[in-house]
Design a protein around this motif. Structure first.
Motif, PDB file in Angstrom:
ATOM      1  N   ARG A   1       0.840  -1.194   0.000  1.00 27.09           N
ATOM      2  CA  ARG A   1       0.000   0.000   0.000  1.00 27.09           C
ATOM      3  C   ARG A   1       0.878   1.247   0.000  1.00 27.09           C
ATOM      4  NH1 ARG A   1      -5.651  -0.969   3.194  1.00 27.09           N
ATOM      5  NH2 ARG A   1      -6.274  -2.711   1.875  1.00 27.09           N
ATOM      6  N   ILE A   2       0.590   2.148  -0.927  1.00 22.94           N
ATOM      7  CA  ILE A   2       1.277   3.437  -0.995  1.00 22.94           C
ATOM      8  C   ILE A   2       0.355   4.475  -0.388  1.00 22.94           C
ATOM      9  CG2 ILE A   2       2.341   5.138  -2.507  1.00 22.94           C
ATOM     10  CD1 ILE A   2       2.844   2.936  -4.529  1.00 22.94           C
ATOM     11  N   ILE A   3       0.830   5.155   0.650  1.00 20.59           N
ATOM     12  CA  ILE A   3      -0.025   6.047   1.432  1.00 20.59           C
ATOM     13  C   ILE A   3       0.656   7.403   1.553  1.00 20.59           C
ATOM     14  CG2 ILE A   3      -1.169   6.395   3.654  1.00 20.59           C
ATOM     15  CD1 ILE A   3      -1.099   3.326   3.985  1.00 20.59           C
ATOM     16  N   GLY A   4      -0.025   8.442   1.156  1.00 23.85           N
ATOM     17  CA  GLY A   4       0.509   9.780   1.255  1.00 23.85           C
ATOM     18  C   GLY A   4       0.151  10.432   2.577  1.00 23.85           C
ATOM     19  N   TYR A   5       0.950  11.420   2.974  1.00 26.52           N
ATOM     20  CA  TYR A   5       0.648  12.168   4.198  1.00 26.52           C
ATOM     21  C   TYR A   5       1.198  13.580   4.052  1.00 26.52           C
ATOM     22  CZ  TYR A   5       5.526  11.690   5.684  1.00 26.52           C
ATOM     23  OH  TYR A   5       6.896  11.771   5.767  1.00 26.52           O
ATOM     24  N   GLY A   6       0.687  14.464   4.892  1.00 28.46           N
ATOM     25  CA  GLY A   6       1.125  15.851   4.898  1.00 28.46           C
ATOM     26  C   GLY A   6      -0.057  16.792   4.816  1.00 28.46           C
ATOM     27  N   PRO A   7       0.169  18.091   4.976  1.00 28.17           N
ATOM     28  CA  PRO A   7      -0.934  19.051   4.907  1.00 28.17           C
ATOM     29  C   PRO A   7      -1.634  19.045   3.549  1.00 28.17           C
ATOM     30  CG  PRO A   7       1.210  20.167   4.899  1.00 28.17           C
ATOM     31  CD  PRO A   7       1.466  18.738   5.240  1.00 28.17           C
ATOM     32  N   SER A   8      -0.910  18.657   2.519  1.00 21.91           N
ATOM     33  CA  SER A   8      -1.503  18.422   1.207  1.00 21.91           C
ATOM     34  C   SER A   8      -1.045  17.053   0.725  1.00 21.91           C
ATOM     35  CB  SER A   8      -1.097  19.506   0.200  1.00 21.91           C
ATOM     36  OG  SER A   8       0.309  19.522   0.028  1.00 21.91           O
ATOM     37  N   ARG A   9      -1.832  16.445  -0.134  1.00 20.17           N
ATOM     38  CA  ARG A   9      -1.460  15.124  -0.623  1.00 20.17           C
ATOM     39  C   ARG A   9      -0.240  15.200  -1.540  1.00 20.17           C
ATOM     40  NH1 ARG A   9      -7.349  13.822  -3.021  1.00 20.17           N
ATOM     41  NH2 ARG A   9      -8.526  13.513  -1.095  1.00 20.17           N
ATOM     42  N   PRO A  10       0.595  14.163  -1.549  1.00 18.24           N
ATOM     43  CA  PRO A  10       1.643  14.099  -2.568  1.00 18.24           C
ATOM     44  C   PRO A  10       1.018  13.954  -3.950  1.00 18.24           C
ATOM     45  CG  PRO A  10       1.493  12.025  -1.373  1.00 18.24           C
ATOM     46  CD  PRO A  10       0.600  12.987  -0.656  1.00 18.24           C
ATOM     47  N   VAL A  11       1.671  14.549  -4.952  1.00 21.89           N
ATOM     48  CA  VAL A  11       1.164  14.529  -6.322  1.00 21.89           C
ATOM     49  C   VAL A  11       2.180  13.802  -7.205  1.00 21.89           C
ATOM     50  CG1 VAL A  11       0.406  15.909  -8.282  1.00 21.89           C
ATOM     51  CG2 VAL A  11      -0.014  16.721  -5.947  1.00 21.89           C
ATOM     52  N   PHE A  12       1.696  12.810  -7.946  1.00 16.63           N
ATOM     53  CA  PHE A  12       2.524  12.085  -8.897  1.00 16.63           C
ATOM     54  C   PHE A  12       2.162  12.565 -10.297  1.00 16.63           C
ATOM     55  CE2 PHE A  12       2.359   9.400  -5.162  1.00 16.63           C
ATOM     56  CZ  PHE A  12       3.697   9.087  -4.982  1.00 16.63           C
ATOM     57  N   VAL A  13       3.150  13.069 -11.012  1.00 13.59           N
ATOM     58  CA  VAL A  13       2.923  13.745 -12.282  1.00 13.59           C
ATOM     59  C   VAL A  13       3.559  12.952 -13.419  1.00 13.59           C
ATOM     60  CG1 VAL A  13       3.366  15.847 -13.598  1.00 13.59           C
ATOM     61  CG2 VAL A  13       2.841  16.000 -11.160  1.00 13.59           C
ATOM     62  N   LEU A  14       2.800  12.732 -14.469  1.00 14.65           N
ATOM     63  CA  LEU A  14       3.335  12.224 -15.719  1.00 14.65           C
ATOM     64  C   LEU A  14       3.569  13.432 -16.609  1.00 14.65           C
ATOM     65  CD1 LEU A  14       4.029   9.710 -17.471  1.00 14.65           C
ATOM     66  CD2 LEU A  14       1.696   9.855 -18.367  1.00 14.65           C
ATOM     67  N   GLY A  15       4.817  13.680 -16.940  1.00 17.83           N
ATOM     68  CA  GLY A  15       5.173  14.884 -17.685  1.00 17.83           C
ATOM     69  C   GLY A  15       4.582  14.913 -19.080  1.00 17.83           C
ATOM     70  N   PRO A  16       4.548  16.085 -19.693  1.00 15.68           N
ATOM     71  CA  PRO A  16       3.998  16.201 -21.048  1.00 15.68           C
ATOM     72  C   PRO A  16       4.735  15.316 -22.043  1.00 15.68           C
ATOM     73  CG  PRO A  16       4.291  18.362 -20.037  1.00 15.68           C
ATOM     74  CD  PRO A  16       4.981  17.380 -19.153  1.00 15.68           C
ATOM     75  N   SER A  17       3.965  14.652 -22.892  1.00  9.99           N
ATOM     76  CA  SER A  17       4.511  13.855 -24.008  1.00  9.99           C
ATOM     77  C   SER A  17       5.603  12.901 -23.540  1.00  9.99           C
ATOM     78  CB  SER A  17       5.051  14.782 -25.102  1.00  9.99           C
ATOM     79  OG  SER A  17       4.033  15.645 -25.571  1.00  9.99           O
ATOM     80  N   THR A  18       5.328  12.174 -22.467  1.00 10.29           N
ATOM     81  CA  THR A  18       6.286  11.199 -21.958  1.00 10.29           C
ATOM     82  C   THR A  18       6.380  10.005 -22.915  1.00 10.29           C
ATOM     83  OG1 THR A  18       5.835  11.842 -19.670  1.00 10.29           O
ATOM     84  CG2 THR A  18       6.836   9.689 -20.022  1.00 10.29           C
ATOM     85  N   PRO A  19       7.580   9.577 -23.309  1.00  9.84           N
ATOM     86  CA  PRO A  19       7.717   8.435 -24.220  1.00  9.84           C
ATOM     87  C   PRO A  19       7.008   7.194 -23.675  1.00  9.84           C
ATOM     88  CG  PRO A  19       9.817   9.554 -23.979  1.00  9.84           C
ATOM     89  CD  PRO A  19       8.891  10.179 -22.978  1.00  9.84           C
TER      90      PRO A  19
END
Length: 613
Positions: free
Chosen positions: A138-156
């Motif tokens: 299980r991957i669990i985020g914590y903090g005053p805001s949630r962690p954000v996982f970003v897929l960058g523009p035009s990722t191969p």
């Protein structure tokens, strides 16, 4: 508008347990967002935001950003490799410590088939390839805001014409064959984090969400942009998940083992094709959802039966039609009643705004319309309808039934969408049972009777945290709920996570796996005959509700409690009041009590004659 067939067809007072991970338990005790969440506005009463505003102190969890797993967390540097390494380590520790072992070596699984927790602090983490989430991790985020996982523009790799996910649930633990999760996969989850797909990734999917029992997506925001979908496939539970954009929000299929998938308090907005598409019979149960600004809310694949149940849901600016199903007579094998009558739809207490059509049957093209684009749909059913079931005047009929009235005000929408899942207390208020034991000059979790430690913990503190760890299989924790006569019984779920012996509890990441003693074989105990209601004030005396703390995995044995009057009634009792909460972040729990209470709740709410999948 009148009802008519549619045209065309030692007692714990006021104390509560909270083991690490209140949010990761199942349906009745799923926590609502905390006070730091964004405030609700307009007709939507649900608040969304970070559930865990500070780090849960589980020293056996893998911590992203620690010395062993340093990440950029700035949205620029690529964190794919370090996140994958953290997930691999959580699975490796689970194997080494024999955490899990659900299959006991069957079907080629190793003994101790993985399982663990990865904690991720607030930050922006750029990913460039799929993250393989192993069985029971299980991957669990914590903090005053949630962690954000970003897929960058035009990722191969995300524009090649083949769908590709950002997070994929896998069938096996680390080291096993790489294949997507199925009915061998238990307890994998993503909790309290956000996913954002950048432009130029038309084949991107946020999560490939397959699996069996206890698999979970909870407290997520998924921004798909011009990608393919937010969620592909479906397992047990999707709770408080918001999907924005994309061609499709959820691409649903039959869950492993063929049971239903439940969506609670979810939001789908701005999909270009449909909010939810359903392949083979997906068996979706959708409660308190909002679907907005999309052509279709639910769309069935051609030639497939569906069991679709929707309740307390708001359909806002669904421009084409709310639900599309196949004509029952057009289905392959429809000459068999079992096939034809299995194509079912139920809408209960739903509201619409700028949504003129409710149901479209294909290929006939028959449509069922609402009395007005803004309406209250008290009930809409398609398929076999049974009224006054099991009574002398029971009646059955096929076709479409609609009971709806024009107009749906803000108060009605808010009332239907108001969540009934309680919020967990802040992590800073949690007190570890190991700290209580230390103050008493005792140890806990070594196989001895720990009832006195637990009782002292709940007598002295409002919130008690139970770290993960094993329990000898012949020990059980049971409850005798104390329910005031003027209040209904709670939806209490008694569950806890496994943890290693307390002498190994350390905040730092260990350099090598920790090995636990060999556990004895598991023994499953059934409820004794004649087990009576556990709720006083209903004509029967209170009795113990039998629950196990995950057989064979916990070393916090509290003696069994039996129905009063039995020979075991002399043993010490651990009483839990109506508002007691025991939660976990882990992947193993037994569901008997939850199912019992859920049946009672639904039994009180279901009107006679309505169908429920």
């Amino acid at each position: 508008m009148p009802d008519h067939p549619a045209k065309g067809g030692p007692r714990l007072s006021r104390r509560g347990f909270v083991a690490l991970g209140a949010a990761a338990a199942a349906t009745p005790m799923l926590p609502a967002p905390v006070a730091t969440a964004a405030p609700a506005t307009g007709w939507d009463p649900t608040r969304y935001g970070s559930v865990y505003t500070s780090r849960p102190t589980d020293p056996t969890a893998v911590l992203l950003g620690s010395q062993s797993f340093q990440a950029h967390a700035d949205g620029t540097g690529d964190d794919t490799a370090v996140l994958q390494a953290a997930v691999d380590e959580a699975s490796r520790r689970g194997i080494a410590n024999k955490l899990g072992d659900i299959l006991g070596g069957a079907r080629g699984f190793p003994h101790g088939d993985g399982g663990g927790i990865v904690l991720v602090p607030s930050g922006t983490y750029r990913l460039s390839a799929p993250i393989q989430v192993h069985d029971s991790v299980r991957i669990i985020g914590y903090g005053p805001s949630r962690p954000v996982f970003v897929l960058g523009p035009s990722t191969p790799g995300y524009s090649s014409g083949t769908p590709r996910e950002l997070f994929g649930f896998l069938r096996r633990p680390l080291g096993g064959p790489v294949s997507y999760a199925n009915n061998d996969t238990f307890g994998t989850a993503l909790i309290n984090l956000d996913i954002r797909i950048g432009p130029g990734n038309p084949d991107a999917m946020g999560v490939r969400f397959g699996g069996a029992q206890l698999c979970l997506l909870q407290d997520l925001d998924i921004e798909v942009g011009d990608g393919l979908c937010g969620i592909d496939h479906n397992a047990n539970l999707i709770h408080r998940v918001r999907v924005t954009g994309g061609q499709v929000g959820l691409r649903a299929w039959a869950a492993s083992a063929g049971w239903q998938t439940t969506l609670l308090d979810c939001r789908f907005t701005g999909q270009s094709h449909a909010a939810v598409t359903m392949g083979n019979d997906a068996k979706l149960v959708v409660v308190r959802a909002v679907i907005a600004k999309t052509p279709r809310a639910f769309e069935a694949a051609p030639g497939q039966t569906q069991h679709l149940y929707i309740q307390d849901t708001h359909l806002d600016h669904v421009s084409d039609v709310a639900v599309t199903l196949n004509d029952s007579t057009s289905l392959p094998g429809s000459e068999n009643d079992l096939v034809r009558l299995s194509n079912q739809l139920t809408l209960l207490n739903c509201t619409t705004a700028s949504t003129p059509d409710l149901l479209l049957l294909t290929p006939s093209g028959a449509r069922t319309t609402a009395p007005e684009p803004a309406a209250h749909i008290r009930e809409l059913t398609h398929g076999l309808r049974v009224e006054e079931a099991l009574a002398a005047d029971e009646s059955r009929r096929e076709g479409i039934y609609l009971a709806a009235t024009a107009g749906a005000g803000t108060s009605r929408i808010r009332s239907a969408l108001r969540s009934d899942t309680p919020a967990p207390p802040p992590v800073k208020k949690w007190v570890s049972v190991t700290d209580v034991a230390r103050r008493l000059g005792r140890t806990v979790g070594r196989g001895q009777d720990d009832l006195a430690v637990f009782q002292a913990a709940v007598d002295q503190h409002d919130v008690v945290f139970v770290p993960i760890g094993p329990l000898p299989p012949d020990r059980h924790t049971q409850t005798a709920p104390h329910h005031p006569a003027d209040r209904p019984p709670p939806a209490t779920d008694l569950a806890a996570r496994r943890r290693p012996p307390p002498q190994l509890l350390r905040a730092a990441d260990p350099p090598s796996p920790r090995v636990h003693p060999q556990r004895r074989p598991q023994h499953h105990h059934r409820d004794r005959p004649g087990h009576r209601s556990a709720h006083p004030g209903r004509g029967q005396p209170p009795v113990a509700v039998r629950r196990r703390l995950l057989p064979g995995r916990h070393r916090h044995p509290v003696r069994q409690v039996a129905p009063r009057g039995s020979r075991r009634d002399r043993q010490p009792r651990l009483h839990l009041p109506r508002h007691t909460q025991i939660h976990h972040l882990g992947t193993r729990r037994r569901r008997h009590l939850r199912q019992h209470l859920e049946r009672q709740r639904l039994g009180r709410q279901r009107p006679t004659g309505r169908r429920h999948p």
